[in-house]
Design a protein around this motif. Sequence first.
Motif, PDB file in Angstrom:
ATOM      1  N   PHE A   1       0.822  -1.211   0.000  1.00 29.40           N
ATOM      2  CA  PHE A   1       0.000   0.000   0.000  1.00 29.40           C
ATOM      3  C   PHE A   1       0.862   1.269   0.000  1.00 29.40           C
ATOM      4  CE2 PHE A   1      -2.421   3.405   2.011  1.00 29.40           C
ATOM      5  CZ  PHE A   1      -3.630   3.328   1.342  1.00 29.40           C
ATOM      6  N   VAL A   2       1.872   1.295   0.858  1.00 28.87           N
ATOM      7  CA  VAL A   2       2.715   2.501   0.966  1.00 28.87           C
ATOM      8  C   VAL A   2       3.439   2.766  -0.344  1.00 28.87           C
ATOM      9  CG1 VAL A   2       4.698   3.542   2.137  1.00 28.87           C
ATOM     10  CG2 VAL A   2       2.996   2.277   3.464  1.00 28.87           C
ATOM     11  N   LEU A   3       3.921   1.710  -0.991  1.00 31.43           N
ATOM     12  CA  LEU A   3       4.615   1.878  -2.268  1.00 31.43           C
ATOM     13  C   LEU A   3       3.639   2.351  -3.335  1.00 31.43           C
ATOM     14  CD1 LEU A   3       7.131   1.666  -3.980  1.00 31.43           C
ATOM     15  CD2 LEU A   3       6.637  -0.771  -4.333  1.00 31.43           C
ATOM     16  N   GLN A   4       2.415   1.809  -3.325  1.00 29.11           N
ATOM     17  CA  GLN A   4       1.398   2.268  -4.276  1.00 29.11           C
ATOM     18  C   GLN A   4       1.133   3.764  -4.109  1.00 29.11           C
ATOM     19  OE1 GLN A   4      -2.222   0.093  -5.204  1.00 29.11           O
ATOM     20  NE2 GLN A   4      -1.451  -1.674  -4.060  1.00 29.11           N
TER      21      GLN A   4
ATOM     22  N   VAL B   1       1.567   9.323  -5.991  1.00 27.78           N
ATOM     23  CA  VAL B   1       1.906  10.737  -5.807  1.00 27.78           C
ATOM     24  C   VAL B   1       2.955  11.165  -6.830  1.00 27.78           C
ATOM     25  CG1 VAL B   1       2.911  12.431  -4.223  1.00 27.78           C
ATOM     26  CG2 VAL B   1       1.301  10.734  -3.353  1.00 27.78           C
ATOM     27  N   PHE B   2       3.947  10.301  -7.084  1.00 29.03           N
ATOM     28  CA  PHE B   2       5.004  10.659  -8.037  1.00 29.03           C
ATOM     29  C   PHE B   2       4.462  10.739  -9.458  1.00 29.03           C
ATOM     30  CE2 PHE B   2       8.781  10.079 -10.655  1.00 29.03           C
ATOM     31  CZ  PHE B   2       9.674  10.943 -10.029  1.00 29.03           C
TER      32      PHE B   2
ATOM     33  N   GLY C   1      -8.027   8.530  -2.989  1.00 22.64           N
ATOM     34  CA  GLY C   1      -8.529   9.392  -1.913  1.00 22.64           C
ATOM     35  C   GLY C   1      -7.415   9.875  -1.016  1.00 22.64           C
ATOM     36  N   LEU C   2      -6.494   8.976  -0.644  1.00 21.00           N
ATOM     37  CA  LEU C   2      -5.384   9.362   0.229  1.00 21.00           C
ATOM     38  C   LEU C   2      -4.417  10.285  -0.497  1.00 21.00           C
ATOM     39  CD1 LEU C   2      -4.264   9.054   3.024  1.00 21.00           C
ATOM     40  CD2 LEU C   2      -3.076   6.968   2.305  1.00 21.00           C
TER      41      LEU C   2
END
Length: 259
Positions: free
Chosen positions: A81-84, A89-90, A157-158
């Motif tokens: 999830f964090v990598l996604q 964002v990038f 959403g995040l």
Amino acid sequence: MLTRLIYAFVIFFVIFTPLELLFPLHSQKFFRRGWWADFLHFFVTRIFVNLCLAIAIFFLLPVLDQLINPNIQNLIAAQPFVLQLTIAVFVQELGAYFAHRLLHTVPFLWKFHAIHHSSEEIDWLSAARLHPLDQTFTRICGFIPLYILGFTKEILGLYIIVVTFNAIFIHANVRFKFGPLKWIIATPEFHRWHHVNDPTVYTKNLAGTFPVIDLIFGTLYLPKDKFPTQYGIGEPISDQYLPQLIHPFWKNENLQIDR
């Protein structure tokens, strides 16, 4: 939607207003010029943008669906999830960077983006001064690659929360130095140079989140032991909300377009 905007305004107000009052980079009044227009931008323009986005996405989805590659989407979905979120964002940042570059170099687009740069006093609320069509264009350019790559609604959403908070943060009128962090994440120290009224840096620091993108494309500007003293575009744009919305549709031969 209005309730969420009220909550967001209260949160940003509670976080950034005390910091700007206690640690200001520039001495300026709380109710500075254009404050009430920016207040309306925060609420009313956001509603306009969401409406424009809904219409644009409705017409874009049939086209974008033809560009989807299930193998790439499955590869993205298999990541933590964090990598996604980091990738999202990038990727969005790349799309928004080139949109931002076009906003500064295409005369028609600059007429809309000039509203944002008309602020002569920068603080967290000035981040909201965006013409609806300007913001819609930027959001669409960031949304297209995210949709094609198949990021989930949770990630989208995040990502919106992260990008929105950072957009507010980088406009804050604070004098903090961020050390090596300024080369990794966009900060007020980095972004305030983008708003300076100086032709030599008109198209510098276009990235909203990652300064490395400006470094890659040759638009990074972070002078040592200096800070800007004058913001704006040096051209007359009203401090009132409605005239700002109308301004791009009036012929204005004198408005600078080489930013």
